[in-house]
Design an enzyme around this catalytic site. Structure first.
Site, PDB file in Angstrom:
ATOM      1  N   GLU A  32     -16.824  31.073 -20.919  1.00  0.00           N
ATOM      2  CA  GLU A  32     -16.522  31.368 -22.097  1.00  0.00           C
ATOM      3  C   GLU A  32     -15.865  30.150 -22.872  1.00  0.00           C
ATOM      4  O   GLU A  32     -16.079  30.007 -24.064  1.00  0.00           O
ATOM      5  CB  GLU A  32     -15.747  32.558 -22.236  1.00  0.00           C
ATOM      6  CG  GLU A  32     -16.179  33.769 -21.697  1.00  0.00           C
ATOM      7  CD  GLU A  32     -16.152  34.081 -20.133  1.00  0.00           C
ATOM      8  OE1 GLU A  32     -16.112  35.168 -19.691  1.00  0.00           O
ATOM      9  OE2 GLU A  32     -15.819  33.236 -19.399  1.00  0.00           O
ATOM     10  N   VAL A  33     -15.029  29.481 -22.187  1.00  0.00           N
ATOM     11  CA  VAL A  33     -14.087  28.359 -23.096  1.00  0.00           C
ATOM     12  C   VAL A  33     -15.218  27.417 -23.350  1.00  0.00           C
ATOM     13  O   VAL A  33     -15.064  26.673 -24.484  1.00  0.00           O
ATOM     14  CB  VAL A  33     -13.004  27.906 -21.823  1.00  0.00           C
ATOM     15  CG1 VAL A  33     -12.456  26.750 -22.701  1.00  0.00           C
ATOM     16  CG2 VAL A  33     -12.116  29.005 -21.730  1.00  0.00           C
ATOM     17  N   LYS A 124     -10.270   9.738 -12.677  1.00  0.00           N
ATOM     18  CA  LYS A 124     -10.467  10.582 -11.871  1.00  0.00           C
ATOM     19  C   LYS A 124      -9.072  11.152 -11.645  1.00  0.00           C
ATOM     20  O   LYS A 124      -8.022  10.239 -11.450  1.00  0.00           O
ATOM     21  CB  LYS A 124     -11.133  10.320 -10.561  1.00  0.00           C
ATOM     22  CG  LYS A 124     -12.673  10.078 -10.629  1.00  0.00           C
ATOM     23  CD  LYS A 124     -13.382  11.119 -11.411  1.00  0.00           C
ATOM     24  CE  LYS A 124     -14.929  10.571 -11.544  1.00  0.00           C
ATOM     25  NZ  LYS A 124     -15.829  10.426 -10.462  1.00  0.00           N
ATOM     26  N   ASN A 129     -13.126  15.498  -8.174  1.00  0.00           N
ATOM     27  CA  ASN A 129     -14.016  15.211  -9.189  1.00  0.00           C
ATOM     28  C   ASN A 129     -13.592  15.616 -10.687  1.00  0.00           C
ATOM     29  O   ASN A 129     -14.267  15.853 -11.566  1.00  0.00           O
ATOM     30  CB  ASN A 129     -15.464  15.893  -8.778  1.00  0.00           C
ATOM     31  CG  ASN A 129     -16.589  15.441  -9.907  1.00  0.00           C
ATOM     32  OD1 ASN A 129     -16.573  14.453 -10.390  1.00  0.00           O
ATOM     33  ND2 ASN A 129     -17.425  16.482 -10.069  1.00  0.00           N
ATOM     34  N   ILE A 436     -28.567   3.785 -18.222  1.00  0.00           N
ATOM     35  CA  ILE A 436     -27.936   4.209 -16.968  1.00  0.00           C
ATOM     36  C   ILE A 436     -29.032   5.257 -16.261  1.00  0.00           C
ATOM     37  O   ILE A 436     -29.259   5.208 -15.224  1.00  0.00           O
ATOM     38  CB  ILE A 436     -26.772   4.948 -17.183  1.00  0.00           C
ATOM     39  CG1 ILE A 436     -25.711   4.112 -17.805  1.00  0.00           C
ATOM     40  CG2 ILE A 436     -26.223   5.454 -15.790  1.00  0.00           C
ATOM     41  CD1 ILE A 436     -25.710   2.670 -16.980  1.00  0.00           C
ATOM     42  N   HIS A 699     -19.097   9.272 -23.770  1.00  0.00           N
ATOM     43  CA  HIS A 699     -18.514  10.492 -23.867  1.00  0.00           C
ATOM     44  C   HIS A 699     -18.037  10.739 -25.325  1.00  0.00           C
ATOM     45  O   HIS A 699     -17.378  11.887 -25.276  1.00  0.00           O
ATOM     46  CB  HIS A 699     -17.611  10.580 -22.748  1.00  0.00           C
ATOM     47  CG  HIS A 699     -17.924  10.415 -21.519  1.00  0.00           C
ATOM     48  ND1 HIS A 699     -18.139   9.386 -20.830  1.00  0.00           N
ATOM     49  CD2 HIS A 699     -18.528  11.363 -20.624  1.00  0.00           C
ATOM     50  CE1 HIS A 699     -18.852   9.574 -19.519  1.00  0.00           C
ATOM     51  NE2 HIS A 699     -19.021  10.909 -19.413  1.00  0.00           N
ATOM     52  N   CYS A 731     -22.480   5.049 -19.469  1.00  0.00           N
ATOM     53  CA  CYS A 731     -22.835   6.405 -18.578  1.00  0.00           C
ATOM     54  C   CYS A 731     -24.356   6.635 -18.944  1.00  0.00           C
ATOM     55  O   CYS A 731     -24.841   6.288 -19.952  1.00  0.00           O
ATOM     56  CB  CYS A 731     -21.795   7.074 -18.545  1.00  0.00           C
ATOM     57  SG  CYS A 731     -21.938   8.133 -16.982  1.00  0.00           S
TER      58      CYS A 731
END
Length: 768
Positions: A32-33, A124, A129, A436, A699, A731
């Site tokens: 939901e979040v 991290k 992870n 990548i 990101h 990435c």
């Protein structure tokens, strides 16, 4: 036939047993979040509704813990993006570049970047992870506290839970130790933060709070002893607030800090008994009679049911040292999914031995009841019976066992050294450009996968649809002008899940989501048996992509160490043996890709470093077998075949020699968020193989300009020899939109063209 198992305890007078939690999943049973957060970012959901959904998820978690029988419930760890970011904002640790924003806009700018302003670095959280946002603390920052959001949560939790509510606070020592301090002395900034923390504790006491959890996981790191004086000062001041202080550690043992940590003026000390050697330390040094031991005996980071005899034996041993116990998970439960009961499609023998967050709550309660002599014989015997049934369901595979036994040193070694083979590999322009591997996973692609999974479209139609996406991707890359192409990975939901689904020994959940960062959730595969490859996994997609272009297309695989580290592994054999099993499967795929004509094969290992033990003295064993696993997967190729790998969001400086021992021809790295620190570490470490300088942050939705990328490239050239450098994003691009990806890559190629021209012009002038 039901197992007949007998359990008994030597009960002690005045024994105090309480159950507790140290944190809980915060993404919602049905994500939901995530859905709310991404709707908010698309301006489809008001801020008030986003906060309401987060609050509902949080309160549902509190209710579940209370109903299960947990007596001290950790609260306050719910977050819109990252808990460490929350504490940075609450303490006013806002870098200057974010001061132009305010409120939620500032918060998410720090998390994701905005209007050309780069986000905080992400890395991290210890050896998990999960990724946290690294606080940046510079000399121009003066901490100013605003704990209003946290206080609001505490008030709600008291209404909801009463005395069971125990606020979770990230220690200033852990916060600072995990921060980037620039022009700031650790002790000076600690002295500024400490009064703010003390005011918070006093405010909590005024609300009627009796106990707080102070999370200080940095105590398990090898270098924690140098902070001894700071710990003594901080916890002395915390103790003077009149609250019961519960010092929480996890992920490893205390090591040489154990004796003085036991002397800190706190009421409770939590230890992780599922990792490290805390039991040995407990037996060697004892435990203070005036303190409560938080016994983390239920593993908060795996998904397997307890083995009753193992846990009971552990508790019996702990009980010989101290009777004042909190029975609890070893860490927050945020690292496991919500509820194994949701997994209705798994084989019953496997399903019966799974334990997610809700089941771990039950295990905590059962363990506490067993310790106090309440009758839990039936429950414990049933668990043992389920394990017996699972053993019959998942027998040993003799074929893979024989392959492992017959490995020789030659299986881990390329036939030629890097310097000898590099001249035989494909010729490319100066500063070759590539990506990548993954490209945007659009709603149309996800819809196709869902339709295929439901059986709404045939395998043939699904394959044609995937090939259409591949063809589109190849065309876009050629139009942009990239030198080395990829097929886009549209058929892959996740870089680990995709391979696990095609290997024997893996199982997959439907609702087993855990948070990686922000709204990025993953469903780690479960390794339940021996790993065996039964058929090619990527060859068809590679061959189709390569047939569409004269430019080289990389074969794209995930490495054995990452597959292991991003899965829930077996608990009955070593991680090394599991890594080698996976490596043999990947090696077979590498061989088939090479036979299919692949001149470049990328075997990604983004999780390589995160598998490091937290204590540096334990690194050598892990690095030895982790490097060998990668080499086992890749060493069989011919010298002409170029092996690539990718690593991201990790610190490489202290293991750069081990990364070079991987013997990959090209490694691509995250560099943009680390402000070139990663690139500098690689250069300072003397890394001699080729390296892809991650020139922009994928990101973030921010599209990098040609000027920014040109400067990034020039920084790379000034740091490393020109012949070593590749150019790529930091990435994969699956989480971005095409509207962001295409202009970003066009700018990257244009920046590369400009720098090449400058290099050619400079060379021409030198030759005149």
């Amino acid at each position: 036939m039901q197992c007949q198992v007998s359990y008994s305890f030597v009960l002690r007078k005045n024994m105090s047993i309480i159950t507790a939690t140290l944190g809980y999943p915060r993404i919602g049973k049905r994500r939901e979040v995530k859905k709310a957060l991404e709707s908010f970012w698309r301006n489809e959901l008001p801020s008030e509704e986003l906060l309401q959904i987060v609050q509902e998820v949080e309160e549902a978690s509190w209710t579940k813990q209370a109903e299960t029988g947990i007596e001290q419930i950790g609260i306050g760890d719910a977050t819109l993006y990252d808990q460490i970011l929350d504490w940075s904002v609450r303490l006013g640790l806002i870098p200057a570049r974010f001061q132009q924003f305010s409120g939620k806009e500032r918060y998410f700018a720090m998390a994701r970047g905005k209007d050309g302003v780069p986000a905080l670095e992400m890395t991290k959280w210890f050896d998990t992870n999960y990724h946290y946002l690294v606080p940046e603390i510079t000399a121009d920052i003066t901490p100013i506290a605003d704990f209003s959001d946290f206080i609001t949560v505490v008030k709600r939790s008291i209404t909801h839970l009463g005395k069971k509510a125990v606020p979770i606070i990230i220690s200033p020592l852990t916060l600072l130790q995990l921060s980037r301090l620039e022009g700031v002395v650790f002790e000076d900034i600690l002295n500024q933060l400490l009064p703010l923390y003390c005011e918070l504790l006093k405010e909590l006491k005024a609300l009627g709070v009796k106990t707080v959890q102070i999370h200080d996981p940095i105590l398990v790191l090898s270098n924690a002893s140098h902070l001894k004086a700071h710990f003594q000062k901080v916890y002395t001041e915390f103790g003077q607030t009149g609250l019961n202080i519960h010092l929480v550690t996890y992920f490893d043992d205390l090591g040489d800090t154990y004796p003085w940590v036991m002397e800190l003026p706190v009421n409770t000390i939590s230890l992780d008994f599922t990792r490290g050697n805390n039991l040995e330390l407990l037996q060697k040094y004892g435990f203070p009679s005036d303190k409560i031991l938080g016994a983390g005996v239920i593993d908060g980071r795996n998904i397997w049911c307890i083995r009753p005899q193992t846990v009971i034996s552990l508790l019996e041993t702990i009980q010989t040292v101290t009777n004042n116990l909190l029975i609890q998970p070893s860490s927050s439960l945020q690292f496991v999914p919500y509820d194994a009961a949701l997994e209705v499609k798994l084989p019953e023998p496997l399903h019966n031995v799974l334990s997610f967050a809700e089941q771990k709550l039950e295990e905590v309660v059962i363990s506490g009841k067993t310790l106090t002599g309440e009758n839990t014989q039936t429950e414990l015997a049933l668990i043992e019976q389920k394990w017996d049934e699972f053993a019959q369901f998942s027998p040993v595979n003799q074929e893979i066992k024989t392959k492992l036994e017959n490995l020789t040193p030659g299986d881990f070694q390329r036939s030629l050294s890097y310097t000898s083979r590099i001249a035989q590999q494909i010729s490319l322009p100066t500063l070759p450009t590539t990506t990548i591997g993954s490209f945007p996973q659009t709603s149309e692609v996800r819809k196709l996968r869902s339709q295929y999974k439901r059986g709404d479209i045939s395998p043939e139609d699904y394959q044609k649809a995937m090939e259409a996406e591949i063809a589109k991707c190849i065309k876009i890359q050629e139009e942009i002008g990239l030198d080395v192409l990829v097929h886009g990975e549209f058929e892959r939901t996740d870089m680990v899940e995709y391979f696990g689904q095609q290997l024997d020994g893996f199982a997959f959940t439907q609702q087993g989501w855990v948070q990686s960062y922000g709204s990025r959730y993953v469903r780690p595969p479960i390794i339940f048996g021996d790993v065996v490859r039964t058929a090619p996994m990527t060859v068809q997609e590679y061959q189709f992509a390569q047939s569409l272009t004269e430019k080289p297309v990389k074969g794209m695989l995930t490495g054995p160490v990452t597959i292991l580290n991003w899965s829930f592994p077996r608990s009955d054999i070593s991680r090394q043996e599991q890594a080698y099993q996976i490596a043999i499967a990947i090696q077979e795929e590498v061989t088939d890709l090479e036979k299919a004509g692949a001149k470049m094969i990328q075997v990604d290992e983004p999780a390589f470093r995160e598998g490091l033990p937290l204590k540096q003295e334990k690194w050598s064993d892990y690095l030895s077998w982790a490097v060998d696993a990668f080499r086992l997967a890749t060493a069989s190729v011919q010298p002409q075949t170029q092996i690539h790998t990718h690593m991201c969001y990790s610190e490489f400086g202290d293991i750069i020699q081990d990364i070079e021992r991987l013997d990959a021809d090209v490694i691509s790295i995250e560099n943009s968020r680390s402000n070139n620190r990663t690139l500098e570490e690689v250069a300072e470490g003397g890394y001699s193989h080729q390296i892809g300088n991650g020139v922009y942050d994928i990101h973030s939705p921010v599209i990098p300009t040609v000027e920014q990328l040109t400067q990034q490239l020039k920084t790379g050239i000034s740091t490393l020899p020109l012949e070593q450098i590749w150019v790529n994003p930091d990435c994969g691009l699956k989480t971005r939109r095409w509207e962001e990806v295409i202009p970003s890559l066009k700018n990257m190629v244009e920046a590369t063209r400009k720098v090449r021209e400058e290099i050619d012009l400079s060379t021409h002038h030198q030759n005149l």
